[in-house]
Design a protein around this motif. Structure first.
Motif, PDB file in Angstrom:
ATOM      1  N   ASP A 194      20.235   2.331  -4.692  1.00 35.15           N
ATOM      2  CA  ASP A 194      19.459   1.636  -3.669  1.00 35.15           C
ATOM      3  C   ASP A 194      17.966   1.601  -4.009  1.00 35.15           C
ATOM      4  O   ASP A 194      17.196   0.923  -3.319  1.00 35.15           O
ATOM      5  N   ILE A 195      17.547   2.332  -5.018  1.00 34.16           N
ATOM      6  CA  ILE A 195      16.138   2.347  -5.408  1.00 34.16           C
ATOM      7  C   ILE A 195      15.849   1.149  -6.307  1.00 34.16           C
ATOM      8  O   ILE A 195      16.415   1.023  -7.395  1.00 34.16           O
ATOM      9  N   ASP A 196      14.982   0.269  -5.848  1.00 34.77           N
ATOM     10  CA  ASP A 196      14.499  -0.845  -6.668  1.00 34.77           C
ATOM     11  C   ASP A 196      13.185  -0.371  -7.298  1.00 34.77           C
ATOM     12  O   ASP A 196      12.146  -0.319  -6.633  1.00 34.77           O
ATOM     13  N   GLU A 197      13.236  -0.013  -8.564  1.00 33.74           N
ATOM     14  CA  GLU A 197      12.087   0.624  -9.209  1.00 33.74           C
ATOM     15  C   GLU A 197      10.868  -0.295  -9.251  1.00 33.74           C
ATOM     16  O   GLU A 197       9.734   0.173  -9.061  1.00 33.74           O
ATOM     17  N   GLN A 257      14.087  12.704  -4.371  1.00 35.12           N
ATOM     18  CA  GLN A 257      13.522  13.298  -5.585  1.00 35.12           C
ATOM     19  C   GLN A 257      13.268  12.242  -6.648  1.00 35.12           C
ATOM     20  O   GLN A 257      12.213  12.236  -7.306  1.00 35.12           O
ATOM     21  N   ARG A 258      14.209  11.319  -6.819  1.00 34.73           N
ATOM     22  CA  ARG A 258      14.058  10.272  -7.830  1.00 34.73           C
ATOM     23  C   ARG A 258      12.870   9.359  -7.504  1.00 34.73           C
ATOM     24  O   ARG A 258      12.078   9.016  -8.389  1.00 34.73           O
ATOM     25  N   ALA A 259      12.744   8.970  -6.251  1.00 31.28           N
ATOM     26  CA  ALA A 259      11.637   8.094  -5.857  1.00 31.28           C
ATOM     27  C   ALA A 259      10.288   8.769  -6.071  1.00 31.28           C
ATOM     28  O   ALA A 259       9.341   8.153  -6.578  1.00 31.28           O
ATOM     29  N   MET A 260      10.206  10.042  -5.719  1.00 30.61           N
ATOM     30  CA  MET A 260       8.956  10.772  -5.910  1.00 30.61           C
ATOM     31  C   MET A 260       8.607  10.894  -7.388  1.00 30.61           C
ATOM     32  O   MET A 260       7.455  10.689  -7.797  1.00 30.61           O
ATOM     33  N   ASP A 291       0.824  -1.201   0.000  1.00 33.16           N
ATOM     34  CA  ASP A 291       0.000   0.000   0.000  1.00 33.16           C
ATOM     35  C   ASP A 291       0.862   1.255   0.000  1.00 33.16           C
ATOM     36  O   ASP A 291       0.609   2.205  -0.741  1.00 33.16           O
ATOM     37  N   VAL A 292       1.893   1.262   0.839  1.00 29.57           N
ATOM     38  CA  VAL A 292       2.729   2.451   1.019  1.00 29.57           C
ATOM     39  C   VAL A 292       4.197   2.044   1.118  1.00 29.57           C
ATOM     40  O   VAL A 292       4.529   1.032   1.744  1.00 29.57           O
ATOM     41  N   VAL A 293       5.071   2.828   0.505  1.00 32.14           N
ATOM     42  CA  VAL A 293       6.507   2.682   0.725  1.00 32.14           C
ATOM     43  C   VAL A 293       7.064   4.024   1.195  1.00 32.14           C
ATOM     44  O   VAL A 293       6.503   5.084   0.916  1.00 32.14           O
ATOM     45  N   THR A 294       8.177   3.954   1.899  1.00 34.16           N
ATOM     46  CA  THR A 294       8.854   5.171   2.329  1.00 34.16           C
ATOM     47  C   THR A 294      10.348   4.899   2.436  1.00 34.16           C
ATOM     48  O   THR A 294      10.773   3.769   2.671  1.00 34.16           O
ATOM     49  N   PHE A 295      11.151   5.940   2.208  1.00 32.82           N
ATOM     50  CA  PHE A 295      12.594   5.898   2.393  1.00 32.82           C
ATOM     51  C   PHE A 295      12.910   6.777   3.600  1.00 32.82           C
ATOM     52  O   PHE A 295      12.334   7.848   3.755  1.00 32.82           O
ATOM     53  N   GLY A 296      13.843   6.369   4.442  1.00 34.86           N
ATOM     54  CA  GLY A 296      14.174   7.248   5.549  1.00 34.86           C
ATOM     55  C   GLY A 296      15.117   6.624   6.545  1.00 34.86           C
ATOM     56  O   GLY A 296      15.358   5.411   6.539  1.00 34.86           O
ATOM     57  N   LEU A 329       3.588   6.619  -2.066  1.00 33.81           N
ATOM     58  CA  LEU A 329       4.904   6.906  -1.481  1.00 33.81           C
ATOM     59  C   LEU A 329       4.774   8.086  -0.529  1.00 33.81           C
ATOM     60  O   LEU A 329       4.167   9.105  -0.874  1.00 33.81           O
ATOM     61  N   HIS A 330       5.353   7.944   0.667  1.00 31.38           N
ATOM     62  CA  HIS A 330       5.403   9.073   1.603  1.00 31.38           C
ATOM     63  C   HIS A 330       6.845   9.480   1.823  1.00 31.38           C
ATOM     64  O   HIS A 330       7.719   8.637   2.088  1.00 31.38           O
TER      65      HIS A 330
END
Length: 314
Positions: free
Chosen positions: A122-125, A152-155, A6-11, A134-135
């Motif tokens: 590190d971003i698995d598209e 920025q890339r993930a967003m 449902d949701v992914v986040t990086f942090g 995405l939050h």
């Protein structure tokens, strides 16, 4: 299209040590161990409400990193994209205890942390696009130049894929070289979001506008589909372009710890919108969860379960 998450986040997650007694941090002798991190707070809150949540990050392969990973996995969060790096270290945070409802003293030890060394690689598209939403927050983007690029890339990837993106500016001026660079960078990220959740003082600094209505209009004119201005005890103001309104805050008996209230608010709004509720209902839920967050000592102890949410009528 069916979605795995449902949701992914990086942090960044940090081990949090909270003082057992009020007073200056340097005089504290006993501490309680907890988790900390704006994005992980939101991930935990959304998972407790029954959402399938994924979190991507880096941790040191140390006792603190192992503790944080176990805690996040224990909350039912997909940690398959969390890297434990043997040569890097996990961030640490100390927090004091207050009794007057003010913001507690906080001390960070995160410079050069494992999370700050995340890269675009590190971003698995495919994993990212497996989620509905995405939050992001301005905290992760501030800890290093490469983390800003990851944010920025993930967003951009999620918006291009037709997913929704929420963004909480969550300003940390000490992490930026100047106020002007912080304003420019944070607004660049906000331009890549559908839903934006600034606090009133944050919105005033970022937009140079004074009122909730003016701040919301600023971001709506830049392409946001919805803007929610957090007003603390006074509730919140929201603007979707077609609908605007104020939602009162939820009274609390006493304020114990203000840290994490904005993350709780985001949990309420995001979860409600993913369930198809109206913006007013979403902001009402956000205000309620935010009010729970300020009545407990830790960052996540006030985040409700689905049963608690339904019992409260939200």
């Amino acid at each position: 299209m069916s979605h795995t998450l449902d949701v992914v986040t990086f942090g960044e997650a940090m081990m949090l040590l909270v003082a057992d007694q009020p007073g200056p941090l340097e005089q504290a002798r006993g501490f309680s161990k907890r988790t900390a991190g704006a994005e992980t707070n939101v991930a935990i809150g959304l998972s407790r409400l029954g959402n399938k949540v994924g979190w991507a990050s880096r941790l040191g392969d140390d006792s603190m990193g192992r503790y944080l990973l176990a805690e996040m996995q224990g909350e039912g969060i997909d940690c398959s994209h969390v890297v434990s790096a043997a040569t890097q270290r996990t961030g640490l945070q100390f927090k004091g205890r207050v009794t007057d409802g003010s913001d507690p003293p906080v001390e960070y030890h995160r410079k050069g942390s494992a999370a700050s060394q995340m890269q675009l690689s590190d971003i698995d598209e495919d994993w990212l696009r497996s989620a509905r939403h995405l939050h992001g927050t301005g905290v992760f983007a501030a800890i290093s130049a490469n983390c800003f690029e990851v944010s920025q890339r993930a967003m951009n990837l999620m918006r291009t894929a037709g997913r929704t993106v929420s963004f909480d500016p969550n300003l940390r001026p000490v992490l930026w070289p100047s106020t002007e660079e912080m304003r420019t960078r944070i607004n660049t990220l906000a331009d890549g979001a559908d839903w934006i959740f600034p606090g009133l003082s944050e919105g005033q600094l970022l937009t140079r506008r004074d009122t909730p209505e003016e701040i919301a209009r600023y971001y709506c004119e830049r392409g946001a589909k919805a803007v929610v201005i957090k007003l603390g005890a006074d509730g919140a103001y929201y603007d979707t372009g077609d609908e605007q309104g104020y939602v009162p805050g939820c009274p609390v008996a006493s304020v114990v710890d203000t840290v994490g209230a904005g993350d709780g608010f985001a949990v309420g709004v995001i979860s409600a919108k993913l369930e198809g509720l109206s913006w007013r209902k979403a902001v009402e839920r956000g205000s309620w969860i935010g009010s729970r967050a300020v009545q407990v000592l830790g960052d996540t102890e006030g985040l409700p379960t689905r049963q608690e949410l339904e019992q409260a009528g939200y």
